[in-house]
Design a protein around this motif. Structure first.
Motif, short mmCIF file in Angstrom:
data_model
loop_
_atom_site.label_atom_id
_atom_site.label_comp_id
_atom_site.label_asym_id
_atom_site.label_seq_id
_atom_site.Cartn_x
_atom_site.Cartn_y
_atom_site.Cartn_z
N UNK A 238 137.20 -19.75 73.52
CA UNK A 238 137.02 -21.01 74.06
C UNK A 238 135.63 -21.03 75.46
N UNK A 239 135.35 -19.67 75.66
CA UNK A 239 133.99 -19.34 76.64
C UNK A 239 133.78 -18.79 76.71
N UNK A 240 132.35 -18.35 77.57
CA UNK A 240 132.23 -17.04 77.95
C UNK A 240 131.11 -17.79 79.22
N UNK A 241 131.07 -16.43 80.29
CA UNK A 241 130.23 -17.32 81.30
C UNK A 241 129.87 -15.98 81.45
N UNK A 242 128.46 -15.82 81.96
CA UNK A 242 127.51 -14.97 82.15
C UNK A 242 127.12 -15.00 84.04
N UNK A 243 127.64 -14.34 84.52
CA UNK A 243 126.53 -14.65 85.96
C UNK A 243 125.86 -13.99 86.22
N UNK A 244 124.83 -14.48 86.39
CA UNK A 244 123.52 -13.77 87.16
C UNK A 244 122.86 -14.02 88.33
N UNK A 245 121.82 -13.61 88.43
CA UNK A 245 121.16 -13.38 89.88
C UNK A 245 120.26 -14.51 89.81
N UNK A 246 120.11 -15.55 88.38
CA UNK A 246 119.23 -16.95 88.75
C UNK A 246 120.33 -18.12 89.19
N UNK A 247 121.58 -17.45 88.64
CA UNK A 247 122.58 -18.74 88.26
C UNK A 247 123.76 -18.59 86.95
N UNK A 248 124.89 -18.73 86.76
CA UNK A 248 125.53 -19.05 86.14
C UNK A 248 125.57 -19.60 84.46
N UNK A 249 125.29 -18.20 83.80
CA UNK A 249 125.08 -19.21 82.09
C UNK A 249 126.51 -19.64 81.56
N UNK A 250 127.10 -20.46 80.79
CA UNK A 250 128.14 -21.28 80.75
C UNK A 250 128.51 -21.72 78.96
N UNK A 251 128.65 -20.65 78.04
CA UNK A 251 129.10 -21.48 76.50
C UNK A 251 130.69 -21.62 76.51
N UNK A 252 130.61 -22.73 76.58
CA UNK A 252 132.16 -23.47 76.83
C UNK A 252 132.91 -24.11 74.96
N UNK A 253 133.90 -23.87 74.34
CA UNK A 253 133.90 -24.61 73.00
C UNK A 253 135.42 -24.79 73.58
#
Length: 342
Positions: A238-253
């Motif tokens: 249902x989802x993947x959240x990647x925290x980076x030093x530039x802000x989060x990247x979220x792919x949700x389904x």
């Protein structure tokens, strides 16, 4: 065209295939591989339907091996082979042979299948259910260049991943890994758009879904960051959240078909990420017949290691015995000098 053969042999099945091709006016063989499906009676229909749909992209000879359990001790000692030969419209764009094995011949299924393989063509063996613990060592699995299993169909999918890692052999693959191909492509494309360092990842999906673990292990293996596995109601991943030093990247389904990709500083984008049918998964696996090194690396990472840091700069939790001995040595010498001066 369909030809039924009762108490037959591999030689008679080959003759029936030639007879069927001549009857429909296509004596030439235009197939690119042999697909061997090892299943039971309950799952044979769905597996064969998926294989026939995949044959539109990969014309193949499909051999369905069904091992029938005997009801009495007398039947177990009697060997019998029944076959159903399908050509033309009945078999899609290739040929289909349904083999039902009884008695002692069950233990020698490879001797039945071997004469029916297409000459000079690759062989793919697929277990929709009840796959052996070591597919490469299985007599039927040893005939194939690729061996396809489905961890999702196992009773304990997560434990099955560990067994697959221990018994991995080049050419092994899993439909649970194939299911996350669109996810891996989308996440890799998202990281290509930014120049930021990923610090942590969270993978969310339903419980007992090995695709979630495989995606988490792939991310942990490739990025070298801790990956958390969290549960959701599904469906599937249902989802993947990647925290980076530039802000989060979220792919949700959330609905199993349409996903949303969110990147810090960019507008949200809708992405088609529907759950695919088995026929699409099999067709994808038949496109490549070489070993999948990426799958092997992710599988061997291990479920138990999810959430760990793998950076070389991290401080080890337990000191090495040699280092501990060096640190304690000066203290011992000082104590000895004090004792000598007293």
């Amino acid at each position: 065209m369909k030809i039924d053969l009762t108490d037959t042999t591999s030689s008679k099945i080959n003759k029936a295939l030639v007879q069927g091709r001549r009857a429909i006016g296509t004596p030439a063989v235009g197939m690119v591989l042999t697909l061997v499906i090892v299943t039971d009676e309950e799952n044979a229909y769905d597996a064969l339907k998926a294989a026939n749909e995949a044959s539109r992209e990969h014309p193949s000879r499909t051999l369905v091996v069904i091992k029938r359990a005997a009801r009495s001790p007398r039947d177990r000692t009697t060997s019998r082979l029944d076959a159903e030969v399908r050509v033309g419209v009945e078999a899609g764009t290739g040929e289909t042979v349904v083999l039902r094995l009884y008695g002692e011949v069950i233990n020698h299924a490879q001797s039945v299948v071997l004469p029916l393989l297409l000459p000079d063509a690759p062989v793919v063996v697929w277990w929709p259910v009840n796959a052996p613990l070591n597919p490469a060592k299985d007599p039927l699995g040893a005939l194939g260049q690729r061996r396809v299993t489905d961890t999702y169909a196992a009773e304990q999918p997560i434990h099955e991943l560990t067994a697959r890692a221990e018994a991995y052999h080049p050419g092994d693959t899993d439909l649970s890994w194939t299911r996350i191909t669109p996810w891996r492509s989308m996440l890799a494309a998202a990281l290509d758009q930014i120049a930021c360092k990923v610090t942590s990842v969270e993978v969310e999906g339903e419980e007992f879904n090995p695709s979630c673990e495989l995606l988490a292990m792939w991310l942990a293996d490739r990025l070298g960051v801790p990956v958390k596995r969290s549960l959701s109601a599904g469906p599937g991943l249902t989802g993947v959240r990647m925290d980076t030093d530039c802000g989060p990247i979220v792919l949700g389904r959330a609905d199993g078909s349409l996903a949303t990709l969110s990147i810090q500083g960019q507008p949200d984008r809708a992405v088609a990420l529907k759950r695919r049918e088995t026929s699409e998964l099999i067709a994808e696996e038949l496109r490549r017949l070489d070993p999948d090194d990426t799958y092997a690396s992710a599988l061997r990472y291990g479920v138990d290691r999810l959430g760990e840091y793998r950076e070389e700069t991290s401080v080890p939790a337990v000191e090495e015995p040699a280092e501990a001995a060096k640190k304690s040595a000066p203290a011992k010498k000082t104590t000895a000098k004090k004792a000598a001066t007293k």
